[in-house]
Design an enzyme around this catalytic site. Structure first.
Site, PDB file in Angstrom:
ATOM      1  CG  ASP A   1      -7.539   4.779   4.162  1.00 38.71           C
ATOM      2  OD1 ASP A   1      -8.545   4.988   4.429  1.00 38.71           O
ATOM      3  OD2 ASP A   1      -6.690   6.157   4.138  1.00 38.71           O
TER       4      ASP A   1
ATOM      5  CD  GLU B   1      -2.529   1.376   2.627  1.00 41.52           C
ATOM      6  OE1 GLU B   1      -2.523   0.480   3.408  1.00 41.52           O
ATOM      7  OE2 GLU B   1      -3.316   2.435   2.911  1.00 41.52           O
TER       8      GLU B   1
ATOM      9  CG  ASP C   1      -4.711   3.091   8.157  1.00 44.07           C
ATOM     10  OD1 ASP C   1      -4.694   2.233   7.104  1.00 44.07           O
ATOM     11  OD2 ASP C   1      -3.955   4.178   7.997  1.00 44.07           O
TER      12      ASP C   1
ATOM     13  CG  ASP D   1      -0.098   1.796   6.173  1.00 40.18           C
ATOM     14  OD1 ASP D   1       0.764   1.378   6.013  1.00 40.18           O
ATOM     15  OD2 ASP D   1      -0.450   2.837   5.605  1.00 40.18           O
TER      16      ASP D   1
END
Ligand code: TSJ
Length: 652
Positions: free
Chosen positions: A510, A433, A508, A506
């Site tokens: 997203d 990513e 998180d 990641d």
């Protein structure tokens, strides 16, 4: 039960004995399904009566003694003697194979045709069957039994011929029978199975009251749908986010064929057309469905043209585009139906196509011509546009992956940092990513066998991403080319260029979203990768704990707590993204097979996973939000894998 027969009076019924010899030919199986068939035959007769306007109620009872009974308030089966056979109409119905036609054809506008092999089959495969007819102020009764004569079993023998047994002010027919346990071993009627069938029947025959009573459990259900197939479609779409309400409904009669259609669109990609002829399901479609589909395509194309909805940049529609997300019930009634195909579940009558097409074209044209329905038309055209774009995107992606050496020749090659090894069995592809983390990973990797494909976060990050947009994404297309094994039905797992494909995002929201998009993509278009265990989720560490001169990486909160217990003078760094690590750290923690932590994605139960992915990826924002909130602890990446019912093979 005492029966008033004398063995010398017995009428042996050769037809019914034949049924007994080869039940499979008449009812398919001698299992539970076949036994339920006996009940459907009886119910269908009652429904035929009320569906033609005689009476309005059918009551089905499952009794404690293993019998089932059906009662209606129709005209009552004819009791007068049959002119040629010289036996009562009732006896004809229960002892002559296909007798249904003899009465049905001349009396009902639309008869079940060959579907019902007839009540005589039920009689032939029952231990006993009783019928009571209420008609013209009189009550009549007859009983049939399976009897033994000279060591042979004979089926459906009339042991009490039809006789008047009293007066009544009721009208209708009551039939009760006991399936023969020598034919159907250890079978019992199933409430849910019967209920489901009756519900479908109730939808198809609006206004008819159908009651199911289970005396074994005291369960009961009253079914009546004033809206008919409109209610059917509304039920089918209830928890799937219909695009408008109420469903479109049209009906008309043409050349002795009654055609009715209810349709709706939901926010997904498949189509479900449920079609029926004379209440008989035709899951394999046939001429009536063809007629409906061509009407739909024509009317919607015309609507789009008339309202200037097609811009130059838009592609021309094909029929499929108008059927994405379609939920439709098409129910027609006609005479002399002919079924085709191995399972006789496809309508063959050629005349049905033109009739259905005509009724649907007229009805739908009128519907969309009305100003108040214009918006519905616009919604459908918008959806069809999305479908046509998706179709084009899949085609482009296929072409891309088909093109020989496409990846080497592609302008997109710059994105992929390929490995030098050509040995797919050791090669790994990291999908990373973000461009910056991708850059770091390119430096950090072992370039002999590790390839890196950076995935820009942004274009994939919006809340709502359709698969066509995913496919249109450059990196995804590079990914398809890099994997080198095609896509969709043409996917050839033996051609994959990497044995391990590792998603690195990641910790998180997203990152979670990108992961879900990729997994949905793999699930839909390269499913063997998942079932063969080629897909992994990489787990970068969440924390670095520095104490004295020692650095330790922790991958979970638990690990952090464990490690820092009793530790003095230490510092914790929380990694918010991959980008915060330098190349050396990334190698040590995430790429080096000796240390890295990753979860293998295996789909034990692919259906379940599809549902989760659909919930997650689908357009139902509420359920996705709910899902994300429930799993909001992004520190536990493996939440995700757990949700997919996978046991990760952890490599450390
Ligand atoms: F399956 C069955 F045949 F055993 C059966 C038929 C079972 C049950 C519960 C009901 C029926 C049934 C048949 N209900 N209603 C009728 N109607 C006729 O058979 C009928 C009545 C009158 C006339 C007429 O022309 O007057 C014609 C028919 C076919």
């Amino acid at each position: 039960m005492a029966s008033s027969y004398d063995s010398k009076d017995l009428i042996v019924l050769e037809g019914l004995d034949a049924v007994r010899m080869r039940p499979g030919m008449y009812i398919g199986t001698t299992g539970v399904k076949g036994m339920h068939h006996l009940l459907w035959e009886i119910i269908d007769n009652s429904i035929d009566e009320v569906a033609n306007g005689y009476g309005n109620k059918v009551e089905v009872t499952l009794h404690k003694d293993g019998t089932a009974s059906v009662m209606d308030n129709g005209r009552g089966i004819p009791v007068s003697p049959h002119p040629k056979l010289k036996i009562s109409g009732v006896e004809v119905v229960f002892t002559q194979l296909h007798a249904g036609g003899k009465f049905g054809d001349s009396n009902y506008k639309y008869s079940g045709g060959l579907h019902g092999v007839g009540a005589s089959v039920t009689n032939a495969l029952s231990r006993w069957l009783e019928v009571t007819v209420y008609k013209d102020g009189k009550k009549y009764f007859a009983r049939f039994e399976s009897v033994e004569k000279n060591g042979k079993i004979h089926s459906g023998v009339p042991v009490e011929h039809l006789k008047e047994v009293g007066n009544t002010n009721l009208k209708g027919t009551y039939v009760r029978f006991l399936p023969d346990d020598r034919v159907f071993k250890d079978c019992r009627f199933d409430y849910e199975t019967v209920l489901e069938r009756l519900k479908e029947t109730a939808f198809l025959n609006k206004g008819v009251h159908i009651e199911l009573i289970d005396e074994r459990t005291n369960k009961r259900e009253n079914l009546c749908f004033e809206g008919g197939i409109r209610d059917y479609v509304a039920t089918l779409t209830a928890d799937r986010k219909p695009l408008f309400y109420p469903p479109i409904f049209i009906e008309n009669e043409i050349e002795d064929t009654y055609v009715s259609l209810a349709m709706q669109y939901v926010d997904n990609y498949t189509d479900s057309i449920f079609s029926y002829v004379n209440n008989i399901p035709t899951p394999d479609g046939g001429t009536h469905e063809v007629g409906f589909k061509s009407a739909l395509t024509k009317v919607l194309n015309d609507f789009a043209k008339k309202n200037n909805l097609l811009k130059d940049k838009d592609l021309a529609f094909i029929g499929d585009d108008f059927r994405e997300g379609l939920v439709a019930v098409l129910s027609i009634r006609m005479k002399n139906v002919q079924f085709e195909g191995q399972t006789k579940t496809k309508l063959g009558n050629v005349e049905a196509k033109a009739r259905v097409e005509s009724v649907c074209t007229q009805g739908l044209t009128e519907f969309f011509a009305s100003k108040k329905n214009e918006n519905i038309g616009n919604i459908i055209i918008e959806k069809a546009k999305v479908a046509s774009r998706a179709r084009a995107a899949v085609k482009r992606a296929k072409e891309l992956s088909h093109a020989k050496n496409s990846i080497e020749n592609s302008v997109l090659v710059g994105k992929l940092a390929n490995c030098t090894s050509k040995d797919a069995s050791i090669n790994e592809l990291y999908i990373v990513e973000g461009n910056s983390a991708g850059g770091t990973a390119k430096q950090a990797r072992d370039r002999y066998y590790q390839a890196i494909l950076p995935l820009r976060g942004k274009p994939l990050n919006s809340e709502k991403k359709r698969i066509d947009q995913v496919l249109a994404n450059e990196e995804i297309r590079t990914l398809i080319g890099a994997i080198g094994a095609g896509i969709g039905e043409d996917f050839k797992p033996e051609n994959i260029k990497y044995n391990k494909i590792i998603i690195l995002s990641d910790a998180d929201q997203d990152g979670m979203h990108i992961r879900s998009i990729l997994l949905t993509f793999f699930f839909r278009y390269m499913r063997p990768l998942i079932t063969n265990g080629n897909i992994y989720i990489g787990m970068p560490p969440l924390y670095k704990v520095t104490s004295k001169d020692k650095e330790v990486y922790c991958y979970t909160d638990d690990e952090l707590a464990e490690h820092t217990k009793g530790l003095k003078n230490y510092e914790v760094q929380r990694y918010k993204g991959l980008g915060e690590m330098d190349a050396e750290q990334l190698w040590t923690t995430t790429l080096d097979p000796k240390n890295r932590n990753m979860i293998r994605v295996t789909l034990e139960d692919s259906l379940k996973a599809d549902m989760i992915i659909t919930t997650w990826m689908g357009d139902d924002v509420t359920s996705r939000k709910e899902y994300i909130n429930r799993n909001a602890n992004f520190n536990k990446i493996d939440n995700f894998a757990n949700k997919l019912e996978e046991v990760g093979s952890e490599e450390r």
